[in-house]
Design a protein around this motif. Structure first.
Motif, PDB file in Angstrom:
ATOM      1  N   LYS A   3     -37.948   9.204 -19.531  1.00 31.67           N
ATOM      2  CA  LYS A   3     -36.954   9.206 -18.547  1.00 31.67           C
ATOM      3  C   LYS A   3     -36.865   7.261 -18.927  1.00 31.67           C
ATOM      4  O   LYS A   3     -36.833   6.202 -18.620  1.00 31.67           O
ATOM      5  CB  LYS A   3     -36.948   9.070 -17.318  1.00 31.67           C
ATOM      6  CG  LYS A   3     -37.788  10.310 -16.437  1.00 31.67           C
ATOM      7  CD  LYS A   3     -37.057  10.064 -14.570  1.00 31.67           C
ATOM      8  CE  LYS A   3     -37.122  11.897 -14.480  1.00 31.67           C
ATOM      9  NZ  LYS A   3     -37.165  11.846 -12.571  1.00 31.67           N
ATOM     10  N   PHE A   4     -35.018   7.210 -19.043  1.00 29.72           N
ATOM     11  CA  PHE A   4     -34.788   6.103 -19.602  1.00 29.72           C
ATOM     12  C   PHE A   4     -33.864   5.504 -18.512  1.00 29.72           C
ATOM     13  O   PHE A   4     -32.687   6.373 -18.430  1.00 29.72           O
ATOM     14  CB  PHE A   4     -33.830   5.535 -21.101  1.00 29.72           C
ATOM     15  CG  PHE A   4     -34.934   6.374 -22.173  1.00 29.72           C
ATOM     16  CD1 PHE A   4     -35.510   5.567 -22.943  1.00 29.72           C
ATOM     17  CD2 PHE A   4     -35.158   7.537 -22.605  1.00 29.72           C
ATOM     18  CE1 PHE A   4     -35.676   6.159 -23.210  1.00 29.72           C
ATOM     19  CE2 PHE A   4     -35.592   8.599 -23.511  1.00 29.72           C
ATOM     20  CZ  PHE A   4     -36.015   7.481 -23.867  1.00 29.72           C
ATOM     21  N   SER A   5     -34.233   3.806 -18.050  1.00 27.59           N
ATOM     22  CA  SER A   5     -32.978   3.514 -17.324  1.00 27.59           C
ATOM     23  C   SER A   5     -32.650   2.173 -18.467  1.00 27.59           C
ATOM     24  O   SER A   5     -33.226   1.175 -18.697  1.00 27.59           O
ATOM     25  CB  SER A   5     -33.829   2.699 -16.395  1.00 27.59           C
ATOM     26  OG  SER A   5     -33.029   1.291 -15.940  1.00 27.59           O
ATOM     27  N   ILE A   6     -31.055   2.216 -18.728  1.00 28.33           N
ATOM     28  CA  ILE A   6     -30.848   1.684 -19.893  1.00 28.33           C
ATOM     29  C   ILE A   6     -29.602   0.256 -19.073  1.00 28.33           C
ATOM     30  O   ILE A   6     -28.640   1.497 -18.761  1.00 28.33           O
ATOM     31  CB  ILE A   6     -30.215   2.153 -21.522  1.00 28.33           C
ATOM     32  CG1 ILE A   6     -31.287   2.746 -22.194  1.00 28.33           C
ATOM     33  CG2 ILE A   6     -29.841   1.005 -22.434  1.00 28.33           C
ATOM     34  CD1 ILE A   6     -31.239   3.770 -23.140  1.00 28.33           C
ATOM     35  N   ARG A  18     -27.188   4.238 -26.518  1.00 28.56           N
ATOM     36  CA  ARG A  18     -27.929   4.996 -25.363  1.00 28.56           C
ATOM     37  C   ARG A  18     -28.697   6.259 -26.254  1.00 28.56           C
ATOM     38  O   ARG A  18     -29.947   5.786 -26.236  1.00 28.56           O
ATOM     39  CB  ARG A  18     -26.478   5.310 -24.596  1.00 28.56           C
ATOM     40  CG  ARG A  18     -28.314   6.426 -23.403  1.00 28.56           C
ATOM     41  CD  ARG A  18     -27.066   7.186 -22.069  1.00 28.56           C
ATOM     42  NE  ARG A  18     -26.357   6.248 -21.289  1.00 28.56           N
ATOM     43  CZ  ARG A  18     -27.484   5.319 -20.115  1.00 28.56           C
ATOM     44  NH1 ARG A  18     -28.212   5.064 -20.138  1.00 28.56           N
ATOM     45  NH2 ARG A  18     -26.464   4.506 -19.872  1.00 28.56           N
ATOM     46  N   SER A  19     -28.187   7.201 -27.069  1.00 30.35           N
ATOM     47  CA  SER A  19     -28.248   7.941 -28.254  1.00 30.35           C
ATOM     48  C   SER A  19     -29.397   7.555 -28.933  1.00 30.35           C
ATOM     49  O   SER A  19     -30.205   7.602 -28.821  1.00 30.35           O
ATOM     50  CB  SER A  19     -27.311   8.587 -28.804  1.00 30.35           C
ATOM     51  OG  SER A  19     -27.840   9.963 -29.250  1.00 30.35           O
ATOM     52  N   TYR A  20     -28.878   6.227 -29.206  1.00 33.40           N
ATOM     53  CA  TYR A  20     -30.082   5.386 -30.482  1.00 33.40           C
ATOM     54  C   TYR A  20     -30.955   4.893 -29.792  1.00 33.40           C
ATOM     55  O   TYR A  20     -32.449   4.973 -30.540  1.00 33.40           O
ATOM     56  CB  TYR A  20     -29.538   4.280 -31.375  1.00 33.40           C
ATOM     57  CG  TYR A  20     -30.295   4.384 -32.054  1.00 33.40           C
ATOM     58  CD1 TYR A  20     -29.826   5.009 -33.479  1.00 33.40           C
ATOM     59  CD2 TYR A  20     -31.136   2.890 -32.713  1.00 33.40           C
ATOM     60  CE1 TYR A  20     -30.735   3.817 -34.507  1.00 33.40           C
ATOM     61  CE2 TYR A  20     -31.388   2.288 -33.617  1.00 33.40           C
ATOM     62  CZ  TYR A  20     -30.757   3.306 -34.814  1.00 33.40           C
ATOM     63  OH  TYR A  20     -31.791   2.675 -35.609  1.00 33.40           O
ATOM     64  N   VAL A  21     -31.504   4.439 -28.406  1.00 36.08           N
ATOM     65  CA  VAL A  21     -31.862   4.056 -28.000  1.00 36.08           C
ATOM     66  C   VAL A  21     -33.250   5.387 -27.110  1.00 36.08           C
ATOM     67  O   VAL A  21     -34.547   5.107 -27.499  1.00 36.08           O
ATOM     68  CB  VAL A  21     -32.187   2.836 -26.558  1.00 36.08           C
ATOM     69  CG1 VAL A  21     -33.322   3.123 -26.276  1.00 36.08           C
ATOM     70  CG2 VAL A  21     -30.928   2.234 -27.106  1.00 36.08           C
ATOM     71  N   GLU A  22     -32.279   6.136 -27.092  1.00 40.02           N
ATOM     72  CA  GLU A  22     -33.373   7.066 -26.887  1.00 40.02           C
ATOM     73  C   GLU A  22     -34.376   8.474 -27.673  1.00 40.02           C
ATOM     74  O   GLU A  22     -35.531   8.482 -27.778  1.00 40.02           O
ATOM     75  CB  GLU A  22     -32.126   8.488 -25.769  1.00 40.02           C
ATOM     76  CG  GLU A  22     -32.200   7.813 -24.776  1.00 40.02           C
ATOM     77  CD  GLU A  22     -31.080   8.664 -23.658  1.00 40.02           C
ATOM     78  OE1 GLU A  22     -30.803   9.662 -24.528  1.00 40.02           O
ATOM     79  OE2 GLU A  22     -30.991   8.312 -22.349  1.00 40.02           O
ATOM     80  N   LEU A  25     -37.437   6.080 -29.030  1.00 42.11           N
ATOM     81  CA  LEU A  25     -38.164   5.592 -27.700  1.00 42.11           C
ATOM     82  C   LEU A  25     -39.506   6.937 -27.396  1.00 42.11           C
ATOM     83  O   LEU A  25     -39.973   6.556 -27.966  1.00 42.11           O
ATOM     84  CB  LEU A  25     -38.072   4.368 -27.039  1.00 42.11           C
ATOM     85  CG  LEU A  25     -37.514   3.391 -27.091  1.00 42.11           C
ATOM     86  CD1 LEU A  25     -37.167   2.635 -25.975  1.00 42.11           C
ATOM     87  CD2 LEU A  25     -38.590   2.634 -27.390  1.00 42.11           C
ATOM     88  N   ALA A  26     -38.239   8.213 -27.854  1.00 40.29           N
ATOM     89  CA  ALA A  26     -38.814   9.472 -27.871  1.00 40.29           C
ATOM     90  C   ALA A  26     -40.138   9.396 -28.618  1.00 40.29           C
ATOM     91  O   ALA A  26     -40.609  10.505 -28.891  1.00 40.29           O
ATOM     92  CB  ALA A  26     -37.505  10.456 -28.312  1.00 40.29           C
ATOM     93  N   LYS A  27     -40.502   9.258 -30.113  1.00 38.97           N
ATOM     94  CA  LYS A  27     -41.783   9.189 -30.447  1.00 38.97           C
ATOM     95  C   LYS A  27     -42.911   8.812 -30.623  1.00 38.97           C
ATOM     96  O   LYS A  27     -43.788   9.461 -30.778  1.00 38.97           O
ATOM     97  CB  LYS A  27     -41.005   8.221 -32.365  1.00 38.97           C
ATOM     98  CG  LYS A  27     -41.175   6.834 -32.144  1.00 38.97           C
ATOM     99  CD  LYS A  27     -40.731   6.523 -33.336  1.00 38.97           C
ATOM    100  CE  LYS A  27     -40.742   5.271 -33.758  1.00 38.97           C
ATOM    101  NZ  LYS A  27     -40.675   3.871 -34.720  1.00 38.97           N
ATOM    102  N   ILE A  28     -42.510   8.364 -29.215  1.00 44.30           N
ATOM    103  CA  ILE A  28     -43.873   7.829 -28.913  1.00 44.30           C
ATOM    104  C   ILE A  28     -44.335   8.845 -27.353  1.00 44.30           C
ATOM    105  O   ILE A  28     -45.487   8.781 -26.996  1.00 44.30           O
ATOM    106  CB  ILE A  28     -43.727   5.786 -27.288  1.00 44.30           C
ATOM    107  CG1 ILE A  28     -43.219   6.228 -26.759  1.00 44.30           C
ATOM    108  CG2 ILE A  28     -43.640   5.476 -28.578  1.00 44.30           C
ATOM    109  CD1 ILE A  28     -43.042   5.494 -25.613  1.00 44.30           C
ATOM    110  N   GLU A  29     -43.347  10.178 -27.109  1.00 46.10           N
ATOM    111  CA  GLU A  29     -44.417  11.343 -26.463  1.00 46.10           C
ATOM    112  C   GLU A  29     -45.183  11.786 -27.082  1.00 46.10           C
ATOM    113  O   GLU A  29     -46.531  11.970 -26.315  1.00 46.10           O
ATOM    114  CB  GLU A  29     -42.942  11.693 -26.107  1.00 46.10           C
ATOM    115  CG  GLU A  29     -41.292  11.521 -25.460  1.00 46.10           C
ATOM    116  CD  GLU A  29     -40.821  12.658 -25.108  1.00 46.10           C
ATOM    117  OE1 GLU A  29     -40.459  13.416 -26.211  1.00 46.10           O
ATOM    118  OE2 GLU A  29     -40.489  12.078 -24.228  1.00 46.10           O
ATOM    119  N   LYS A  30     -45.349  11.699 -28.247  1.00 47.72           N
ATOM    120  CA  LYS A  30     -46.245  12.966 -28.876  1.00 47.72           C
ATOM    121  C   LYS A  30     -47.899  11.765 -29.407  1.00 47.72           C
ATOM    122  O   LYS A  30     -48.691  12.435 -28.691  1.00 47.72           O
ATOM    123  CB  LYS A  30     -46.236  12.725 -30.464  1.00 47.72           C
ATOM    124  CG  LYS A  30     -46.642  10.852 -31.390  1.00 47.72           C
ATOM    125  CD  LYS A  30     -45.962  11.181 -32.242  1.00 47.72           C
ATOM    126  CE  LYS A  30     -46.021   9.894 -33.560  1.00 47.72           C
ATOM    127  NZ  LYS A  30     -46.020   9.316 -34.389  1.00 47.72           N
TER     128      LYS A  30
END
Length: 182
Positions: A3-6, A18-22, A25-30
Motif C-alpha cells: 500500500k502506497f502513501s505518496i 504515482r504510477s511510476y513510483v508504484e 517499488l512493486a518489484k520488491i514484492e517478490k
C-alpha cells in the motif's frame, strides 16, 4: 501487497508520478509473502534550485527499510531509491531471516524463495576504533563552534543548563540538527 502513501512537497503528485513510483517499488514484492501487507511511505520534495529529493520508508515488523536520493531528475531519483531498497533487502536478508526464523518457517514474513536463495554472508561489521571523549558543559552555539574547529559533522557535549548529553550535527542542507537525550 504494497500500500502506497505518496506525498509531495512543492510538487503535485500526478497520476504519472504515482504510477511510476508504484511500478518501481512493486518489484520488491517478490521478496515477501504475497499475503503480507507492506505500507510504503514515499515523500517527494522539490526545492527552489529544481533539485528533487525522494524518500522511501517501508516498515517490516521490527526493521525499517529506508532510502533517499537527491538529484536534478525526479524520475532518476525514484529509480535509485528503488534500487537502494532492493539492495538493502538482498544484503540483509540473511540477517533478517535469522532474526525472524520462526516467522520465516511459518511463511509469515518472507516467501520461501526469498530465504532459500543462496547468499554469501557478508562479514559482520566490527568496531575498529574506540575514542574516549570528555563531555564538557557548553551551550549549542559553542558546540557548533567546537564541531567546526574540529572539522567534524557532529559533536557530543553536555548541555550547560540542564546537564543532559546532546549531539549537534550538520544536516545535508547546511543547517544544524540537535539530538537531546532525555
Amino acid at each position: 501487497m504494497i500500500k502506497f502513501s505518496i506525498r509531495g512537497e512543492n510538487i503535485e503528485v500526478t497520476d504519472a508520478i504515482r504510477s511510476y513510483v508504484e511500478s518501481k517499488l512493486a518489484k520488491i514484492e517478490k521478496y515477501f509473502n504475497p499475503a503480507q501487507e507492506l505500507n510504503a511511505k514515499v515523500n517527494l520534495k522539490v526545492y527552489r534550485k529544481k533539485t528533487a529529493k525522494v524518500e522511501v520508508t517501508i516498515p517490516v515488523d521490527s526493521i525499517t527499510l529506508r532510502a533517499e536520493d537527491v538529484s536534478q531528475d525526479l524520475y532518476g531519483s525514484i529509480d535509485l531509491v528503488s534500487d537502494k531498497i532492493e539492495r538493502q533487502i538482498r544484503k540483509n536478508k540473511t540477517k533478517i531471516a535469522k532474526k525472524h526464523r520462526e516467522k520465516v518457517a511459518t511463511g509469515e514474513v518472507f516467501s520461501a524463495e526469498f530465504v532459500a536463495e543462496e547468499v554469501e554472508e557478508a562479514p559482520e561489521p566490527k568496531i575498529v576504533r574506540t575514542k574516549n571523549v570528555d563531555l564538557k558543559p557548553m551551550d549549542a552555539e559553542e558546540a557548533i563552534l567546537q564541531m567546526d574547529l574540529l572539522g567534524h559533522d557532529f559533536f557530543i557535549y553536555t548541555d550547560a543548563e540542564d546537564g543532559t548529553t546532546n549531539v549537534i550535527y550538520r544536516r545535508e542542507d547546511g543547517d544544524f540538527g540537535l539530538i537531546e537525550a532525555k
